[in-house]
Motif scaffolding. Structure first.
Motif, PDB file in Angstrom:
ATOM      1  N   MET A 186       0.864  -1.189   0.000  1.00 21.69           N
ATOM      2  CA  MET A 186       0.000   0.000   0.000  1.00 21.69           C
ATOM      3  C   MET A 186       0.894   1.231   0.000  1.00 21.69           C
ATOM      4  SD  MET A 186      -3.323  -0.568   2.036  1.00 21.69           S
ATOM      5  CE  MET A 186      -4.399  -1.903   1.565  1.00 21.69           C
ATOM      6  N   ALA A 187       0.361   2.334  -0.456  1.00 19.02           N
ATOM      7  CA  ALA A 187       1.109   3.593  -0.482  1.00 19.02           C
ATOM      8  C   ALA A 187       1.401   4.051   0.941  1.00 19.02           C
ATOM      9  CB  ALA A 187       0.310   4.650  -1.222  1.00 19.02           C
TER      10      ALA A 187
ATOM     11  N   GLN B 189       3.586  -1.685   5.763  1.00 19.46           N
ATOM     12  CA  GLN B 189       3.650  -3.062   6.234  1.00 19.46           C
ATOM     13  C   GLN B 189       2.393  -3.836   5.879  1.00 19.46           C
ATOM     14  OE1 GLN B 189       5.226  -1.696  10.311  1.00 19.46           O
ATOM     15  NE2 GLN B 189       5.774  -3.830  10.153  1.00 19.46           N
ATOM     16  N   GLU B 190       1.609  -3.290   4.954  1.00 18.27           N
ATOM     17  CA  GLU B 190       0.440  -4.014   4.493  1.00 18.27           C
ATOM     18  C   GLU B 190       0.321  -3.839   2.995  1.00 18.27           C
ATOM     19  OE1 GLU B 190      -3.508  -1.665   5.272  1.00 18.27           O
ATOM     20  OE2 GLU B 190      -2.271  -1.563   7.065  1.00 18.27           O
TER      21      GLU B 190
ATOM     22  N   LEU C 177      -0.781  -8.327   6.221  1.00 18.73           N
ATOM     23  CA  LEU C 177       0.249  -7.629   6.984  1.00 18.73           C
ATOM     24  C   LEU C 177       1.520  -8.455   6.893  1.00 18.73           C
ATOM     25  CD1 LEU C 177      -1.425  -6.571  10.342  1.00 18.73           C
ATOM     26  CD2 LEU C 177      -0.441  -5.072   8.644  1.00 18.73           C
ATOM     27  N   TYR C 178       2.661  -7.784   6.777  1.00 23.33           N
ATOM     28  CA  TYR C 178       3.944  -8.498   6.733  1.00 23.33           C
ATOM     29  C   TYR C 178       4.948  -7.728   7.585  1.00 23.33           C
ATOM     30  CZ  TYR C 178       4.392  -5.079   2.940  1.00 23.33           C
ATOM     31  OH  TYR C 178       4.372  -3.931   2.191  1.00 23.33           O
ATOM     32  N   GLY C 179       6.033  -8.393   7.933  1.00 18.82           N
ATOM     33  CA  GLY C 179       7.062  -7.782   8.760  1.00 18.82           C
ATOM     34  C   GLY C 179       7.742  -6.630   8.044  1.00 18.82           C
ATOM     35  N   LYS C 180       8.242  -5.691   8.813  1.00 24.15           N
ATOM     36  CA  LYS C 180       8.854  -4.480   8.271  1.00 24.15           C
ATOM     37  C   LYS C 180      10.019  -4.772   7.324  1.00 24.15           C
ATOM     38  CE  LYS C 180       9.557   0.096   9.946  1.00 24.15           C
ATOM     39  NZ  LYS C 180       9.464   0.920  11.119  1.00 24.15           N
ATOM     40  N   TYR C 181      10.802  -5.779   7.622  1.00 23.57           N
ATOM     41  CA  TYR C 181      11.976  -6.089   6.803  1.00 23.57           C
ATOM     42  C   TYR C 181      11.830  -7.423   6.070  1.00 23.57           C
ATOM     43  CZ  TYR C 181      13.669  -2.296   9.647  1.00 23.57           C
ATOM     44  OH  TYR C 181      13.790  -1.081  10.269  1.00 23.57           O
ATOM     45  N   SER C 182      10.606  -7.855   5.845  1.00 25.07           N
ATOM     46  CA  SER C 182      10.346  -9.139   5.184  1.00 25.07           C
ATOM     47  C   SER C 182      10.463  -9.026   3.673  1.00 25.07           C
ATOM     48  CB  SER C 182       8.926  -9.625   5.508  1.00 25.07           C
ATOM     49  OG  SER C 182       8.782  -9.859   6.865  1.00 25.07           O
ATOM     50  N   GLY C 183      10.803 -10.138   3.056  1.00 26.67           N
ATOM     51  CA  GLY C 183      10.745 -10.262   1.612  1.00 26.67           C
ATOM     52  C   GLY C 183      11.804  -9.530   0.828  1.00 26.67           C
ATOM     53  N   THR C 184      11.618  -9.590  -0.488  1.00 28.52           N
ATOM     54  CA  THR C 184      12.530  -8.973  -1.442  1.00 28.52           C
ATOM     55  C   THR C 184      11.738  -8.025  -2.325  1.00 28.52           C
ATOM     56  OG1 THR C 184      13.868 -10.979  -1.468  1.00 28.52           O
ATOM     57  CG2 THR C 184      14.161  -9.459  -3.319  1.00 28.52           C
TER      58      THR C 184
ATOM     59  N   ILE D 164       8.098  -9.740  -2.766  1.00 32.42           N
ATOM     60  CA  ILE D 164       7.869 -11.177  -2.794  1.00 32.42           C
ATOM     61  C   ILE D 164       8.311 -11.743  -1.447  1.00 32.42           C
ATOM     62  CG2 ILE D 164      10.055 -11.722  -3.944  1.00 32.42           C
ATOM     63  CD1 ILE D 164       8.225 -13.936  -5.395  1.00 32.42           C
ATOM     64  N   VAL D 165       7.389 -12.455  -0.795  1.00 30.38           N
ATOM     65  CA  VAL D 165       7.639 -12.989   0.543  1.00 30.38           C
ATOM     66  C   VAL D 165       7.194 -14.444   0.608  1.00 30.38           C
ATOM     67  CG1 VAL D 165       7.356 -10.768   1.700  1.00 30.38           C
ATOM     68  CG2 VAL D 165       5.394 -12.225   1.428  1.00 30.38           C
ATOM     69  N   ARG D 166       7.744 -15.171   1.555  1.00 30.92           N
ATOM     70  CA  ARG D 166       7.249 -16.516   1.832  1.00 30.92           C
ATOM     71  C   ARG D 166       5.956 -16.368   2.621  1.00 30.92           C
ATOM     72  NH1 ARG D 166      10.533 -20.655   0.657  1.00 30.92           N
ATOM     73  NH2 ARG D 166      12.713 -20.166   0.272  1.00 30.92           N
ATOM     74  N   GLU D 167       5.058 -17.304   2.442  1.00 29.77           N
ATOM     75  CA  GLU D 167       3.785 -17.219   3.165  1.00 29.77           C
ATOM     76  C   GLU D 167       4.018 -17.178   4.674  1.00 29.77           C
ATOM     77  OE1 GLU D 167      -0.641 -19.038   2.846  1.00 29.77           O
ATOM     78  OE2 GLU D 167       0.969 -20.508   3.056  1.00 29.77           O
ATOM     79  N   SER D 168       5.050 -17.850   5.158  1.00 29.74           N
ATOM     80  CA  SER D 168       5.342 -17.863   6.592  1.00 29.74           C
ATOM     81  C   SER D 168       5.795 -16.493   7.107  1.00 29.74           C
ATOM     82  CB  SER D 168       6.404 -18.919   6.916  1.00 29.74           C
ATOM     83  OG  SER D 168       7.596 -18.643   6.220  1.00 29.74           O
ATOM     84  N   ASP D 169       6.229 -15.584   6.205  1.00 31.87           N
ATOM     85  CA  ASP D 169       6.619 -14.227   6.602  1.00 31.87           C
ATOM     86  C   ASP D 169       5.421 -13.296   6.746  1.00 31.87           C
ATOM     87  OD1 ASP D 169       9.294 -14.883   6.688  1.00 31.87           O
ATOM     88  OD2 ASP D 169       9.685 -14.211   4.645  1.00 31.87           O
ATOM     89  N   LEU D 170       4.256 -13.732   6.258  1.00 29.68           N
ATOM     90  CA  LEU D 170       3.058 -12.929   6.414  1.00 29.68           C
ATOM     91  C   LEU D 170       2.552 -13.059   7.843  1.00 29.68           C
ATOM     92  CD1 LEU D 170       1.195 -13.818   3.102  1.00 29.68           C
ATOM     93  CD2 LEU D 170       2.554 -11.788   3.604  1.00 29.68           C
ATOM     94  N   LEU D 171       2.149 -11.921   8.416  1.00 32.82           N
ATOM     95  CA  LEU D 171       1.708 -11.919   9.810  1.00 32.82           C
ATOM     96  C   LEU D 171       0.224 -12.224   9.931  1.00 32.82           C
ATOM     97  CD1 LEU D 171       3.625  -8.728  10.931  1.00 32.82           C
ATOM     98  CD2 LEU D 171       4.352 -11.116  11.151  1.00 32.82           C
TER      99      LEU D 171
END
Length: 92
Positions: free
Chosen positions: A17-18, A38-39, A63-70, A81-88
């Motif tokens: 999101m913006a 973060q969403e 919602l995802y972690g602040k430093y998650s994914g690429t 792009i994140v792993r499903e396990s990185d999604l909160l």
């Protein structure tokens, strides 16, 4: 919206999101002080791991972690792009 990208295994493509441009009181936030969102919205989902199906689906707000994914850029737009396990969690 269609993206020509198919994540592999348990990966999820999210459109962030913006970032907020104003505070609740109306103060404008400069670009240098904006926090990373973060969403976002799920745009594409992988097939899942062997014996594990995916919980999220295209269109879910997550919602995802602040430093998650690429971070990556596709067709001029920014994605994560994140792993499903990185999604909160999924926002309802």
């Amino acid at each position: 919206m269609s993206v020509n990208f198919k994540p592999l295994a348990d990966r999820v493509l999210v459109e962030p999101m913006a970032a907020e441009t104003k505070t609740a009181s109306g103060i404008i936030i400069p670009d240098t002080a904006k926090e990373k969102p973060q969403e976002g919205t799920v745009v594409a989902v992988g097939a899942g791991k062997k014996d594990e199906s995916m919980t999220v689906k295209v269109g879910d707000k997550v919602l995802y972690g602040k430093y998650s994914g690429t971070e990556l850029k596709l067709d001029g737009k920014d994605y994560l792009i994140v792993r499903e396990s990185d999604l909160l969690g999924i926002l309802e």
